[in-house]
Design a protein around this motif. Structure first.
Motif, mmCIF file in Angstrom:
data_model
loop_
_atom_site.group_PDB
_atom_site.id
_atom_site.type_symbol
_atom_site.label_atom_id
_atom_site.label_comp_id
_atom_site.label_asym_id
_atom_site.label_seq_id
_atom_site.Cartn_x
_atom_site.Cartn_y
_atom_site.Cartn_z
ATOM 1 N N VAL A 3 0.864 -1.186 0.000
ATOM 2 C CA VAL A 3 0.000 0.000 0.000
ATOM 3 C C VAL A 3 0.896 1.230 0.000
ATOM 4 C CG1 VAL A 3 -1.655 1.311 1.386
ATOM 5 C CG2 VAL A 3 -1.864 -1.184 1.206
ATOM 6 N N SER A 4 0.507 2.247 -0.766
ATOM 7 C CA SER A 4 1.261 3.496 -0.786
ATOM 8 C C SER A 4 0.629 4.498 0.171
ATOM 9 C CB SER A 4 1.302 4.072 -2.204
ATOM 10 O OG SER A 4 -0.007 4.247 -2.710
ATOM 11 N N ILE A 5 1.395 5.522 0.552
ATOM 12 C CA ILE A 5 0.937 6.524 1.514
ATOM 13 C C ILE A 5 1.283 7.911 0.992
ATOM 14 C CG2 ILE A 5 1.080 7.354 3.892
ATOM 15 C CD1 ILE A 5 2.079 4.540 4.672
ATOM 16 N N VAL A 6 0.329 8.838 1.115
ATOM 17 C CA VAL A 6 0.562 10.231 0.738
ATOM 18 C C VAL A 6 0.397 11.099 1.981
ATOM 19 C CG1 VAL A 6 -0.328 12.197 -0.592
ATOM 20 C CG2 VAL A 6 -0.127 9.943 -1.666
ATOM 21 N N MET A 25 11.718 3.198 8.618
ATOM 22 C CA MET A 25 11.091 2.011 9.187
ATOM 23 C C MET A 25 10.353 1.179 8.143
ATOM 24 S SD MET A 25 9.633 3.706 12.704
ATOM 25 C CE MET A 25 10.528 5.055 13.479
ATOM 26 N N ALA A 26 10.153 1.748 6.969
ATOM 27 C CA ALA A 26 9.410 1.037 5.926
ATOM 28 C C ALA A 26 10.054 1.313 4.567
ATOM 29 C CB ALA A 26 7.955 1.476 5.931
ATOM 30 N N ALA A 118 1.290 3.521 10.055
ATOM 31 C CA ALA A 118 0.769 3.095 8.758
ATOM 32 C C ALA A 118 1.881 2.523 7.890
ATOM 33 C CB ALA A 118 0.105 4.276 8.051
ATOM 34 N N ALA A 119 3.025 3.176 7.902
ATOM 35 C CA ALA A 119 4.138 2.710 7.083
ATOM 36 C C ALA A 119 4.610 1.323 7.514
ATOM 37 C CB ALA A 119 5.294 3.712 7.172
ATOM 38 N N VAL A 120 4.683 1.113 8.824
ATOM 39 C CA VAL A 120 5.110 -0.203 9.333
ATOM 40 C C VAL A 120 4.089 -1.275 8.948
ATOM 41 C CG1 VAL A 120 5.527 -1.552 11.423
ATOM 42 C CG2 VAL A 120 6.487 0.746 11.203
ATOM 43 N N ALA A 121 2.811 -0.935 9.047
ATOM 44 C CA ALA A 121 1.771 -1.895 8.657
ATOM 45 C C ALA A 121 1.870 -2.221 7.173
ATOM 46 C CB ALA A 121 0.395 -1.331 8.995
#
Length: 245
Positions: A3-6, A25-26, A118-121
């Motif tokens: 999954v990407s994150i903005v 961390m990710a 969120a990044a770790v997940a």
């Protein structure tokens, strides 16, 4: 592909710094900043947010000048994390220009703690719903036993846990930000309510308030279908020292 994150912030420096922190961390997660205005001032930019969403999801905004040949939202989706209220409005406006916004979820989460969780997940392979849940859990109360009248939420139950375990911290730094993010991010993707020494196991902030150093014993209790997996997950991380000395 994860999954990407903005990250949408009123400050370009804040967005870039938060992304830099989470990336430590990710490393395998695409995390994109969209901070500040187009001319470098404090504020938000619809164009910056659109560009980040298009890059994250591989889709066309439908606006003139948008990326051509968009393939629709990537199968794994995108989670958007914002700082202040108007950043939410800008992100919501950007979604209206996307051809297929269904896979883009806005998280109601604190910027730094939510982003890291969120990044770790996402790094662990969680789906888009679980990644958003991990971000939002980072803003939960430090102590799940607080009264309902205070607005607290968490694994409050008088029933005996479905699974439990005790694990001694062996890493030198104890439960600092990185281990807390790993625990919270992983637990948020499981169907279980978890209490660790009395705090919500899916709350990165709550775990950090424990001040648990090396040698501290973590008492883990879990309820729900994934209770056993949750306890094993925490135990595995702790016994491995979170991959730290």
């Amino acid at each position: 592909m994860t999954v990407s994150i903005v990250v949408v912030s009123h400050s370009e420096k804040i967005a870039d710094g938060a992304v830099e922190l989470a990336a430590q961390m990710a490393p395998d997660v695409m995390i994109l900043p969209a901070g500040g205005t187009d001319d470098g001032r404090i504020g938000t930019s619809l164009e910056k947010v659109l560009a980040a969403l298009e890059q994250a999801g591989g889709q066309d905004s439908g606006q003139e000048g948008g990326q051509a040949g968009g393939a629709g939202v990537a199968a794994n989706g995108t989670v958007v994390i914002t700082d202040l209220g108007s950043a939410v409005m800008t992100a919501e406006s950007a979604l209206e220009f996307l051809e297929n916004p269904a896979g883009v979820l806005l998280a109601d989460a604190p910027l730094v703690e939510g982003l890291v969780a969120a990044a770790v997940a996402a790094q662990g392979g969680a789906d888009v719903q679980a990644v958003r849940k991990a971000a939002e859990a980072a803003g939960g109360p430090a102590h799940p036993t607080e009264s309902a009248a205070s607005g607290a939420v968490g694994p409050v139950t008088s029933a005996a846990p479905d699974s439990a375990g005790d694990f001694e911290l062996v890493n030198q730094a104890g439960m600092h930000a990185r281990p807390a993010a790993k625990v919270a991010g992983g637990l948020a993707s499981l169907d279980a309510e978890v209490s660790i020494n009395g705090v919500d196991g899916a709350s990165m902030t709550g775990l950090m308030t424990l001040g648990a150093g090396k040698g501290t014993v973590l008492h883990v209790e879990a309820w729900g279908p994934d209770a056993e997996r949750a306890v094993e997950y925490v135990g595995g991380l702790v016994e491995a020292g979170f991959g730290e000395p």
